[in-house]
Write a protein that holds these residues in place. Structure first.
Motif, mmCIF file in Angstrom:
data_model
loop_
_atom_site.group_PDB
_atom_site.id
_atom_site.type_symbol
_atom_site.label_atom_id
_atom_site.label_comp_id
_atom_site.label_asym_id
_atom_site.label_seq_id
_atom_site.Cartn_x
_atom_site.Cartn_y
_atom_site.Cartn_z
ATOM 1 N N LYS A 457 2.960 11.969 -4.210
ATOM 2 C CA LYS A 457 1.931 12.807 -4.907
ATOM 3 C C LYS A 457 3.546 12.674 -6.182
ATOM 4 C CE LYS A 457 0.284 16.505 -2.234
ATOM 5 N NZ LYS A 457 0.611 17.641 -1.843
ATOM 6 N N VAL A 458 4.364 12.016 -6.194
ATOM 7 C CA VAL A 458 5.399 12.109 -7.060
ATOM 8 C C VAL A 458 5.351 11.116 -8.029
ATOM 9 C CG1 VAL A 458 8.011 11.169 -7.291
ATOM 10 C CG2 VAL A 458 7.662 13.126 -5.693
ATOM 11 N N THR A 459 4.816 9.623 -7.781
ATOM 12 C CA THR A 459 4.219 8.663 -8.713
ATOM 13 C C THR A 459 3.016 8.843 -8.969
ATOM 14 O OG1 THR A 459 3.560 7.471 -6.355
ATOM 15 C CG2 THR A 459 5.735 7.092 -6.938
ATOM 16 N N THR A 460 2.081 9.855 -8.781
ATOM 17 C CA THR A 460 1.435 10.008 -9.426
ATOM 18 C C THR A 460 1.506 11.462 -10.705
ATOM 19 O OG1 THR A 460 0.248 10.127 -7.745
ATOM 20 C CG2 THR A 460 -1.321 11.181 -9.069
ATOM 21 N N GLN A 461 2.012 12.209 -9.744
ATOM 22 C CA GLN A 461 2.866 12.936 -11.313
ATOM 23 C C GLN A 461 3.431 12.793 -12.074
ATOM 24 O OE1 GLN A 461 1.481 16.654 -10.905
ATOM 25 N NE2 GLN A 461 0.319 16.172 -9.746
ATOM 26 N N MET A 462 4.690 12.202 -12.022
ATOM 27 C CA MET A 462 5.223 11.447 -12.618
ATOM 28 C C MET A 462 4.828 10.455 -13.563
ATOM 29 S SD MET A 462 8.363 12.598 -12.328
ATOM 30 C CE MET A 462 9.302 11.818 -13.549
ATOM 31 N N ALA A 463 3.869 9.909 -12.772
ATOM 32 C CA ALA A 463 3.314 8.913 -14.281
ATOM 33 C C ALA A 463 2.622 9.914 -15.509
ATOM 34 C CB ALA A 463 1.995 8.393 -13.874
ATOM 35 N N VAL A 464 1.655 11.103 -15.123
ATOM 36 C CA VAL A 464 1.004 12.013 -15.413
ATOM 37 C C VAL A 464 2.159 12.239 -16.724
ATOM 38 C CG1 VAL A 464 0.348 14.460 -15.861
ATOM 39 C CG2 VAL A 464 -0.754 12.651 -13.617
ATOM 40 N N PHE A 465 3.043 12.906 -15.794
ATOM 41 C CA PHE A 465 4.269 13.836 -16.772
ATOM 42 C C PHE A 465 4.789 12.779 -18.254
ATOM 43 C CE2 PHE A 465 9.346 13.232 -17.352
ATOM 44 C CZ PHE A 465 9.060 14.971 -18.534
ATOM 45 N N LYS A 466 4.822 11.375 -17.861
ATOM 46 C CA LYS A 466 5.355 9.697 -18.630
ATOM 47 C C LYS A 466 4.427 9.977 -19.733
ATOM 48 C CE LYS A 466 8.731 7.754 -15.925
ATOM 49 N NZ LYS A 466 8.608 6.577 -15.002
ATOM 50 N N VAL A 529 17.090 11.291 -8.257
ATOM 51 C CA VAL A 529 17.236 9.790 -7.648
ATOM 52 C C VAL A 529 15.555 9.055 -8.128
ATOM 53 C CG1 VAL A 529 18.291 8.295 -5.933
ATOM 54 C CG2 VAL A 529 18.646 10.581 -6.230
ATOM 55 N N GLY A 530 15.645 7.607 -8.394
ATOM 56 C CA GLY A 530 14.434 6.700 -8.107
ATOM 57 C C GLY A 530 13.384 7.522 -9.072
ATOM 58 N N PRO A 531 12.276 7.498 -8.377
ATOM 59 C CA PRO A 531 10.921 8.127 -8.941
ATOM 60 C C PRO A 531 11.095 9.228 -9.680
ATOM 61 C CG PRO A 531 10.305 6.818 -6.906
ATOM 62 C CD PRO A 531 11.851 7.063 -7.078
ATOM 63 N N LEU A 532 11.932 10.303 -9.138
ATOM 64 C CA LEU A 532 12.489 11.736 -9.901
ATOM 65 C C LEU A 532 13.754 11.698 -10.435
ATOM 66 C CD1 LEU A 532 11.896 13.883 -6.164
ATOM 67 C CD2 LEU A 532 10.917 14.208 -8.372
ATOM 68 N N ALA A 533 14.119 10.896 -11.170
ATOM 69 C CA ALA A 533 15.371 10.677 -11.876
ATOM 70 C C ALA A 533 15.098 10.987 -13.099
ATOM 71 C CB ALA A 533 15.578 8.894 -12.235
ATOM 72 N N ALA A 534 14.015 11.437 -13.967
ATOM 73 C CA ALA A 534 14.082 11.672 -14.861
ATOM 74 C C ALA A 534 12.843 12.970 -15.294
ATOM 75 C CB ALA A 534 12.581 10.930 -16.008
ATOM 76 N N ALA A 535 12.850 13.578 -13.578
ATOM 77 C CA ALA A 535 11.795 14.949 -13.759
ATOM 78 C C ALA A 535 12.498 16.050 -14.427
ATOM 79 C CB ALA A 535 11.361 14.997 -12.590
ATOM 80 N N LYS A 701 14.812 0.610 -17.762
ATOM 81 C CA LYS A 701 13.819 -0.450 -16.527
ATOM 82 C C LYS A 701 14.233 0.581 -14.911
ATOM 83 C CE LYS A 701 15.479 -4.007 -18.364
ATOM 84 N NZ LYS A 701 15.728 -5.332 -19.036
ATOM 85 N N LEU A 702 13.490 0.406 -14.444
ATOM 86 C CA LEU A 702 13.631 0.333 -12.253
ATOM 87 C C LEU A 702 14.822 -0.037 -12.422
ATOM 88 C CD1 LEU A 702 12.376 2.590 -11.068
ATOM 89 C CD2 LEU A 702 11.225 -0.004 -10.233
ATOM 90 N N ALA A 703 16.006 -0.827 -12.218
ATOM 91 C CA ALA A 703 16.831 -1.278 -11.861
ATOM 92 C C ALA A 703 18.249 -0.572 -12.561
ATOM 93 C CB ALA A 703 17.649 -2.805 -12.270
ATOM 94 N N LEU A 704 18.198 -0.065 -13.965
ATOM 95 C CA LEU A 704 18.976 0.879 -14.229
ATOM 96 C C LEU A 704 18.757 1.843 -14.290
ATOM 97 C CD1 LEU A 704 19.334 -1.494 -17.901
ATOM 98 C CD2 LEU A 704 21.132 -1.615 -15.651
ATOM 99 N N ALA A 705 17.747 2.543 -13.955
ATOM 100 C CA ALA A 705 17.643 4.309 -13.934
ATOM 101 C C ALA A 705 18.387 5.377 -13.358
ATOM 102 C CB ALA A 705 15.901 4.657 -13.002
ATOM 103 N N ASP A 706 19.425 4.748 -12.247
ATOM 104 C CA ASP A 706 20.014 4.970 -11.414
ATOM 105 C C ASP A 706 21.583 4.867 -11.780
ATOM 106 O OD1 ASP A 706 17.755 6.863 -9.368
ATOM 107 O OD2 ASP A 706 18.625 5.286 -8.379
ATOM 108 N N GLU A 707 21.391 4.209 -12.927
ATOM 109 C CA GLU A 707 23.267 4.489 -13.368
ATOM 110 C C GLU A 707 22.788 5.744 -14.534
ATOM 111 O OE1 GLU A 707 25.485 2.180 -13.605
ATOM 112 O OE2 GLU A 707 24.596 2.153 -11.529
ATOM 113 N N SER A 708 21.533 5.918 -15.072
ATOM 114 C CA SER A 708 21.835 7.144 -16.110
ATOM 115 C C SER A 708 22.743 7.343 -17.502
ATOM 116 C CB SER A 708 22.555 9.116 -15.040
ATOM 117 O OG SER A 708 21.428 8.935 -14.213
ATOM 118 N N LEU A 709 22.033 5.962 -17.476
ATOM 119 C CA LEU A 709 22.275 5.469 -18.870
ATOM 120 C C LEU A 709 22.417 6.379 -20.227
ATOM 121 C CD1 LEU A 709 23.503 2.013 -18.090
ATOM 122 C CD2 LEU A 709 25.389 3.334 -18.332
#
Length: 793
Positions: A457-466, A529-535, A701-709
């Protein structure tokens, strides 16, 4: 290096000039391998290129230099992904093979050409199968001409050849074990020739384990499985390896154990690996070089995966949270540590701090392949192991000093709970094996498990959000509808269960009835965190008139990258309203050079702020109109509040290059970048208001998402307790409304007004009210009002 550069001023063709220049290039390359600073690689290319141009075209020495230059271009391609570099690498390494076949360095020439064309295969994949086949033939030739007693070169060749065989197996698919056998054979032989104490052995183990796993999938042989497990155990116990290699060895081993259902072992390895991250030395390289480390060396969503496995292994929420703090925001955390733990140590115990710094550099530097005789490298390996022991002893000594008991350690449970003194902290983690919320209150650290199917659900909904954020005039209505549906889902499936766990929302609350006074609302800090980093947790819910089924009606939301960053933001009290003459700097960019930037209502925004300031008669303001970056950074240390009304530019590929757009001159823009702001340390900084697009956008990019830069986090690092920012592209009129309302509410009542709302809460409260006003005006347009967020204390 400075001494070696002196002969360069001599004219081309002068005796020994090419040799000196080549040596200098080699020195820069050695330093690049040690610190990963791209500037060193650039210098190495520059000097080796000069040496090639100064040498005779077809002699053996210049063939080697041309090949080395090609190899350097290939390494730069790996960093910048500019195809011209790859083409140069292939041409130079190919041309170098025109040297006589009895050239003593022919093995190196073959190796470098094979690596270059295999890199082109990685770039083009199925369209370049011939590159992979040619690379294999070249490496087979390279291995065949390497003397068996040249163990270093032979093992290195076998290793690369084994990796190429693995790639061929993946490309051609499972056709029995026949295609994977050469990979296993070559990698086993390579590993057999490397001493147990050699740090590079760890890399050979990873690839041999990979080959054994691929063979196991076909053969289902428990011998392969047992060999793989044995090798993985060895990989993370190599004491002479760099900490960054041991981190990767531990987490890769943990991932394999998790696949086998060995969750306790996997959990222990994740803890071991992430516990070594503090020994990875990134303090002497810039932002883009640090980003490269995380992109190339750390698996994406590492912290999220580690915490998920630890939950499955039965670890409690407190242990999982400490692990998450170890694994996220490491670039930001390193800067904070250097200004807190390390800075305090340097001022109080300079000799001990210098020794700590020296050992960290030594332990995290690679052992270079400078000798082909493994006997001569033995002392090097033993010295590395001794340095590891010495670093442990130094850290133990530091932690015995008063005030340094927690030096470079994650906070204990009591310290984490203390950070929730002004409101709960909610960390939302989501991955395929399960989703959890970790909830920190002054009384406890507890968890909330989300139901099965949450990840999908999260991955689907976050794709919609983006996709909602990719609006334009023609699709704005449909994107707005999608955004409303997304925010409703975010409330029902994510925020609402958390609020019930916190007793902010009761089971019987139907979201009706009178709205609660904002001044009585609790504060909540969100960490995605992860897929929810930008929620946008702060905007979740139904925002139709009369509805209380939304976050804004229940809490005052703030964001923080990590709890460590929150603690750093709170180190200074908010004394802005207690000063006799607080100072505000406004920066306006109504127009921007370059022809691609739209005009803004920046001047009107600044004038409205000036009207508020003038009415107070106890504030002082400085206005900068279309300034340079240098002018802004000169003025910033002299002010308590900084307000930018300008364009923002978020760089997905290199977040350190994200910037506020200023003006160098009438034709050229200037940039105040994340990296520049991160290096500033402003003692009087209190509030930074970034009225610009995407200043808190986490689209890396995914590898840097949790760095919150992003731009807002850089201002936090610079010393601002509070940063007011936007999650996506903002509307000019919306920025004007929120900024005007914020300053009017912040300063009403005079310098000591509203004492009961004083401290850090006051800033978040008045910003919450300002956003509420905008929402009231544009309820049906969440894209317009929901981008505004508060980060920090």
């Amino acid at each position: 290096m400075k001494c070696a550069e002196r002969p360069i001023s001599r004219p081309p063709g002068a005796p020994d000039r090419a040799d000196v220049v080549a040596s200098l290039g080699t020195m820069y390359h050695s330093r690049y391998l040690r610190f990963s600073a791209l500037s060193d690689l650039e210098e190495a290319i520059k000097f080796i290129k000069m040496a090639v141009e100064d040498s005779k075209p077809f002699d053996a020495k210049n063939s080697l230099r041309s090949s080395i230059l090609g190899s350097l271009y290939e390494q730069r391609y790996q960093r910048n992904r500019e195809y011209d570099d790859l083409e140069n690498a292939i041409k130079l390494t190919s041309d170098s093979l025109s040297a006589p076949s009895d050239n003593p360095t022919r093995g190196v020439l073959l190796n470098n050409f094979a690596v270059a064309i295999s890199t082109r295969y990685e770039y083009r994949k199925a369209q370049a199968v011939e590159d992979l086949e040619e690379a294999i033939k070249l490496m087979e030739l390279r291995v065949s001409i390497t003397p068996r007693d040249n163990l270093n070169e032979r093992s290195h060749g076998l290793w690369i050849l084994g990796k190429l065989y693995i790639e061929r197996f993946k490309l051609l698919g499972s056709r029995g074990t026949k295609l994977i056998e050469p990979a296993v054979k070559n990698l086993e032989e390579a590993l057999d020739t490397v001493p147990k104490e050699d740090p590079k052995r760890i890399h050979f183990i990873w690839n041999l384990s990979q080959a054994l796993e691929l063979r196991y999938r076909i053969s289902h042989s428990f011998d392969d499985l047992n060999k793989m497990v044995t090798l993985l155990r060895e990989s993370w116990s190599c004491r002479a390896a760099q900490p960054r290699s041991l981190v990767l060895a531990s987490v890769l081993s943990a991932a394999q154990y998790a696949k086998l259902g060995m969750l306790k072992e996997a959990s222990a390895l994740y803890k071991q690996g992430l516990g070594l991250l503090d020994k990875v030395n990134l303090r002497y390289v810039g932002g883009s070089d640090q980003e490269n480390f995380f992109t190339e060396s750390i698996p994406p969503e590492l912290g999220s995966i580690a915490v998920g496995i630890c939950f499955l292994a039965g670890e409690d929420a407190s242990s999982c949270l400490r692990l998450l703090e170890l694994s996220r925001g490491l670039i930001m955390g390193g800067v904070i540590d250097s200004r807190c733990d390390v800075s305090d140590l340097r001022s109080q115990h300079p000799d001990l701090c210098n020794r700590y710094d020296q050992l960290r550099i030594e332990v995290d530097s690679p052992v270079l392949r400078e000798s082909t005789d493994q006997l001569t490298q033995g002392p090097t390996y033993r010295r590395r192991e001794k340095a590891v022991d010495e670093l442990e002893e130094v850290m133990d000594s530091i932690r015995k000093l008063p005030g340094f008991e927690g030096f470079q350690l994650p906070p204990c449970a009591e310290d984490l709970q203390a950070m929730a003194c002004e409101g709960p902290i909610v960390i939302l983690n989501c991955l395929e094996i399960g989703g959890h919320a970790i909830i920190v209150t002054p009384e406890a650290i507890k968890s909330l498990e989300f139901p099965q199917g949450f990840y999908e659900k999260v991955t689907t909904q976050m794709a919609v959000f983006k996709q909602c954020l990719k609006w334009n005039r023609s699709n704005y209505a449909s994107k707005t509808k999608d955004m409303k549906m997304f925010l409703a889902w975010l409330w029902e499936d994510v925020v609402k269960p958390v609020f019930r766990k916190l007793n902010i929302l009761s089971e019987n609350d139907k979201g009706k009835g009178p709205h609660q006074d904002p001044e009585e609302l609790p504060r909540v800090w969100w960490i995605g965190v992860g897929p929810l980093a930008a929620a946008p947790f702060h905007a979740a819910g139904n925002h139709s008139k009369g509805s209380r089924e939304n976050t804004l009606s229940r809490a005052i939301s703030s964001y923080t990258p990590t709890i460590k960053a929150l603690r750093y933001a709170r180190e200074k009290p908010l004394d802005l309203l207690k000063k006799s003459k607080p100072r505000i700097l406004t920066v306006a960019m109504p127009t921007t050079p370059g022809g691609v930037w739209s005009s803004l209502k920046a001047s009107e925004e600044v004038e409205r702020i000036s009207d508020v300031v003038d009415k107070t008669q106890w504030l002082s303001a400085t206005k900068l109109n279309c300034p340079t970056t240098a002018k802004v950074t000169t003025e910033m240390p002299l002010h308590d509040v900084i307000h930018f009304a300008c364009h923002g530019d978020s760089d997905d590929n290199s977040p350190s290059n994200s910037a506020l757009i200023l003006q160098k001159n009438e034709e050229e823009i200037d940039r105040l970048t994340v990296e520049q702001m991160s290096h500033m340390n402003l003692r009087d900084a209190q509030i930074a208001y970034l009225s610009a697009c995407s200043t808190a956008e986490n689209s890396s990019k995914l590898a840097l998402a949790d760095e919150s830069l992003f731009i807002a986090s850089a201002f936090q690092l610079a010393g601002f307790n509070h940063v007011l920012a936007t999650r996506w592209a903002s509307f000019d009129d919306a920025c004007l409304i929120v900024a005007t309302e914020f300053y009017k509410l912040l300063f009403e009542g005079g310098p000591h007004g509203n004492e009961r709302e004083g401290g850090h809460r006051r800033v978040s409260l008045v910003f919450h009210k300002a956003v509420l006003r905008l929402r009231e005006m544009y309820r049906a347009q969440p894209i317009k009002w929901a981008s505004f967020i508060h980060t920090g204390a």
